[in-house]
Motif scaffolding. Structure first.
Motif, PDB file in Angstrom:
ATOM      1  N   GLU A  23       0.849  -1.189   0.000  1.00 17.12           N
ATOM      2  CA  GLU A  23       0.000   0.000   0.000  1.00 17.12           C
ATOM      3  C   GLU A  23       0.883   1.236   0.000  1.00 17.12           C
ATOM      4  N   GLY A  24       0.376   2.308  -0.618  1.00 18.21           N
ATOM      5  CA  GLY A  24       1.185   3.514  -0.670  1.00 18.21           C
ATOM      6  C   GLY A  24       0.617   4.554  -1.604  1.00 18.21           C
ATOM      7  N   THR A  25       1.465   5.510  -1.984  1.00 16.24           N
ATOM      8  CA  THR A  25       1.054   6.603  -2.867  1.00 16.24           C
ATOM      9  C   THR A  25       2.047   6.726  -4.012  1.00 16.24           C
ATOM     10  N   VAL A  26       1.568   7.257  -5.130  1.00 16.63           N
ATOM     11  CA  VAL A  26       2.414   7.462  -6.288  1.00 16.63           C
ATOM     12  C   VAL A  26       2.062   8.797  -6.930  1.00 16.63           C
ATOM     13  N   SER A  27       3.102   9.506  -7.370  1.00 20.45           N
ATOM     14  CA  SER A  27       2.924  10.769  -8.088  1.00 20.45           C
ATOM     15  C   SER A  27       3.863  10.772  -9.278  1.00 20.45           C
ATOM     16  N   LEU A  28       3.299  10.954 -10.472  1.00 25.02           N
ATOM     17  CA  LEU A  28       4.096  10.932 -11.696  1.00 25.02           C
ATOM     18  C   LEU A  28       3.714  12.122 -12.567  1.00 25.02           C
ATOM     19  N   ASN A  29       4.693  12.924 -12.922  1.00 27.70           N
ATOM     20  CA  ASN A  29       4.504  14.042 -13.835  1.00 27.70           C
ATOM     21  C   ASN A  29       5.597  13.983 -14.895  1.00 27.70           C
ATOM     22  N   SER A  30       5.176  13.998 -16.149  1.00 29.04           N
ATOM     23  CA  SER A  30       6.138  13.907 -17.241  1.00 29.04           C
ATOM     24  C   SER A  30       5.584  14.647 -18.452  1.00 29.04           C
ATOM     25  N   SER A  31       6.481  15.223 -19.240  1.00 29.07           N
ATOM     26  CA  SER A  31       6.027  15.961 -20.424  1.00 29.07           C
ATOM     27  C   SER A  31       7.074  15.864 -21.526  1.00 29.07           C
ATOM     28  N   GLY A  32       6.584  15.970 -22.774  1.00 26.87           N
ATOM     29  CA  GLY A  32       7.462  15.983 -23.934  1.00 26.87           C
ATOM     30  C   GLY A  32       8.307  14.743 -24.093  1.00 26.87           C
ATOM     31  N   VAL A  33       7.764  13.600 -23.701  1.00 29.66           N
ATOM     32  CA  VAL A  33       8.551  12.364 -23.747  1.00 29.66           C
ATOM     33  C   VAL A  33       8.509  11.768 -25.153  1.00 29.66           C
ATOM     34  N   THR A  34       9.678  11.416 -25.668  1.00 31.95           N
ATOM     35  CA  THR A  34       9.779  10.684 -26.922  1.00 31.95           C
ATOM     36  C   THR A  34      10.726   9.507 -26.724  1.00 31.95           C
ATOM     37  N   PHE A  35      10.371   8.400 -27.353  1.00 27.58           N
ATOM     38  CA  PHE A  35      11.225   7.221 -27.346  1.00 27.58           C
ATOM     39  C   PHE A  35      11.089   6.562 -28.708  1.00 27.58           C
ATOM     40  N   GLY A  36      12.077   6.819 -29.541  1.00 26.04           N
ATOM     41  CA  GLY A  36      11.973   6.377 -30.920  1.00 26.04           C
ATOM     42  C   GLY A  36      10.823   7.111 -31.600  1.00 26.04           C
ATOM     43  N   GLU A  37       9.865   6.362 -32.155  1.00 25.04           N
ATOM     44  CA  GLU A  37       8.713   6.957 -32.826  1.00 25.04           C
ATOM     45  C   GLU A  37       7.576   7.281 -31.857  1.00 25.04           C
ATOM     46  N   THR A  38       7.686   6.824 -30.638  1.00 23.17           N
ATOM     47  CA  THR A  38       6.624   7.066 -29.656  1.00 23.17           C
ATOM     48  C   THR A  38       6.764   8.454 -29.043  1.00 23.17           C
ATOM     49  N   GLN A  39       5.654   9.194 -29.004  1.00 28.72           N
ATOM     50  CA  GLN A  39       5.632  10.530 -28.436  1.00 28.72           C
ATOM     51  C   GLN A  39       4.491  10.661 -27.441  1.00 28.72           C
ATOM     52  N   ILE A  40       4.799  11.212 -26.271  1.00 29.49           N
ATOM     53  CA  ILE A  40       3.794  11.439 -25.228  1.00 29.49           C
ATOM     54  C   ILE A  40       3.910  12.899 -24.813  1.00 29.49           C
ATOM     55  N   SER A  41       2.829  13.644 -25.020  1.00 36.12           N
ATOM     56  CA  SER A  41       2.889  15.075 -24.718  1.00 36.12           C
ATOM     57  C   SER A  41       2.922  15.330 -23.219  1.00 36.12           C
ATOM     58  N   ALA A  42       2.139  14.572 -22.422  1.00 30.61           N
ATOM     59  CA  ALA A  42       2.131  14.809 -20.975  1.00 30.61           C
ATOM     60  C   ALA A  42       1.522  13.627 -20.240  1.00 30.61           C
ATOM     61  N   ILE A  43       2.004  13.399 -19.005  1.00 25.30           N
ATOM     62  CA  ILE A  43       1.436  12.392 -18.107  1.00 25.30           C
ATOM     63  C   ILE A  43       1.260  13.042 -16.740  1.00 25.30           C
ATOM     64  N   ARG A  44       0.074  12.900 -16.171  1.00 21.71           N
ATOM     65  CA  ARG A  44      -0.193  13.390 -14.830  1.00 21.71           C
ATOM     66  C   ARG A  44      -0.891  12.273 -14.057  1.00 21.71           C
ATOM     67  N   LEU A  45      -0.260  11.822 -12.991  1.00 18.07           N
ATOM     68  CA  LEU A  45      -0.840  10.722 -12.225  1.00 18.07           C
ATOM     69  C   LEU A  45      -0.644  10.969 -10.748  1.00 18.07           C
ATOM     70  N   GLU A  46      -1.709  10.953  -9.967  1.00 20.91           N
ATOM     71  CA  GLU A  46      -1.666  11.078  -8.526  1.00 20.91           C
ATOM     72  C   GLU A  46      -2.605  10.016  -7.967  1.00 20.91           C
ATOM     73  N   GLY A  47      -2.136   9.191  -7.021  1.00 19.28           N
ATOM     74  CA  GLY A  47      -3.051   8.182  -6.517  1.00 19.28           C
ATOM     75  C   GLY A  47      -2.489   7.383  -5.348  1.00 19.28           C
ATOM     76  N   ARG A  48      -3.361   6.515  -4.855  1.00 21.33           N
ATOM     77  CA  ARG A  48      -3.008   5.585  -3.789  1.00 21.33           C
ATOM     78  C   ARG A  48      -3.229   4.170  -4.304  1.00 21.33           C
ATOM     79  N   PHE A  49      -2.540   3.215  -3.727  1.00 18.43           N
ATOM     80  CA  PHE A  49      -2.732   1.817  -4.123  1.00 18.43           C
ATOM     81  C   PHE A  49      -2.703   0.939  -2.885  1.00 18.43           C
ATOM     82  N   THR A  50      -3.440  -0.167  -2.963  1.00 21.58           N
ATOM     83  CA  THR A  50      -3.477  -1.147  -1.869  1.00 21.58           C
ATOM     84  C   THR A  50      -3.479  -2.544  -2.460  1.00 21.58           C
TER      85      THR A  50
END
Length: 297
Positions: A270-297
């Motif tokens: 159990e715990g918490t996670v926070s992920l913020n990322s922007s402008g990610v590219t990996f080869g041909e894959t492009q991700i403009s933004a990721i926003r994730l805030e949450g808890r897990f059990t």
């Protein structure tokens, strides 16, 4: 067979003399190099119920030169081990390469019952002094790891409980075109609980990867910990990925914070996670933004 021995006596004596001289030459070579290799074993009388190891003493010293494994190389590796009954005493072990050396010493109590091999008392210490890591030649695909590392630590196992501490510091790392400013590792164990106080890879002033936490070594292996990844420009890892055989371009930024606790044996977390990322590219894959805030059990 009467007379057979007499008929062959001259030939037998001739070959025996040659064998005896060869044995003498071997013994003489060993005796003249006792600093390089020395071993003795002494057996004494004992009770039949006593373990054979309790009646054994031994001493072994040795030195190996020009060691190599893959890209790794060392000038010498020397060891000095003594056995007195069930007590193994590593009086010294050292690997040297140029201005660098790694050394260790310690003791281990061989158990009377080999089923208890992992629970037997241990008391060991080590030191690392590597001002020029490059001299070891550790690398891949033509890139050689450079930098400085120093550290020390101890490990003790008493009544099946782990105690000890580890402290390692490194700086000015270079691996191909990948650079990192600093590495810091500090950990301690007490009564079977291992705590990672610091594990930090500082890429530069802004970017770093860090973790901290603790875990019980006995089941159900309760733990709690935290992970931080803060990288403003993932392209800094491009040279490292290419050394590992990954040619796809990577870029973007990432900020990850993870806190978790639970038990490893039962896979309860159990715990918490926070992920913020922007402008990610990996080869041909492009991700403009990721926003994730949450808890897990």
């Amino acid at each position: 067979l009467d007379g057979a021995f007499e008929a062959c006596e001259a030939r037998l004596i001739q070959h025996w003399r040659a064998l005896w001289r060869t044995g003498n030459d071997l013994a003489k070579t060993i005796m003249e190099n006792r600093e390089v290799l020395e071993a003795t074993k002494t057996f004494t009388a004992g009770n039949e119920e006593t373990s054979p190891l309790a009646r054994l003493t031994a001493e072994v010293k040795g030195q190996l030169e020009r060691l190599g494994y893959g890209t790794f190389s060392a000038d010498t590796a020397s060891f000095d081990v003594a056995l007195d009954g069930r007590r193994v005493n590593l009086r010294g072990f050292k690997i040297e390469r140029g201005s660098n050396n790694v050394a260790a010493n310690g003791t281990y109590e061989l158990p009377a019952d080999l089923k208890s091999f992992g629970q037997a008392p241990v008391d060991a210490r080590f030191t690392i002094a590597a001002p020029a890591v490059k001299e070891f030649g550790i690398g891949a695909r033509g890139a050689v790891l450079e930098g400085t590392i120093k550290g020390s630590g101890s490990v003790r196992l008493v009544s099946g409980k782990l105690d000890g501490d580890v402290s390692i510091e490194g700086s000015e790392f270079l691996f191909g075109a990948f650079t990192a400013d600093r590495l810091l590792i500090k950990a301690a164990a007490k009564q079977g609980e291992v705590e990672i106080e610091d594990f930090v890879l500082q890429i530069n002033e802004q970017d770093r990867i860090a973790l901290a936490g603790k875990v019980e070594m006995s089941k159900p292996n309760e733990y709690e910990g935290a992970v931080l990844v803060r990288v403003q420009d993932l392209s800094k890892f491009q040279p490292l990925l290419e050394i590992l055989g990954q040619q796809k371009a990577i870029s973007g930024d990432i900020h990850l914070e993870l806190n978790s606790k639970g038990t490893i044996e039962t896979m309860r977390h159990e715990g918490t996670v926070s992920l913020n990322s922007s402008g990610v590219t990996f080869g041909e894959t492009q991700i403009s933004a990721i926003r994730l805030e949450g808890r897990f059990t």
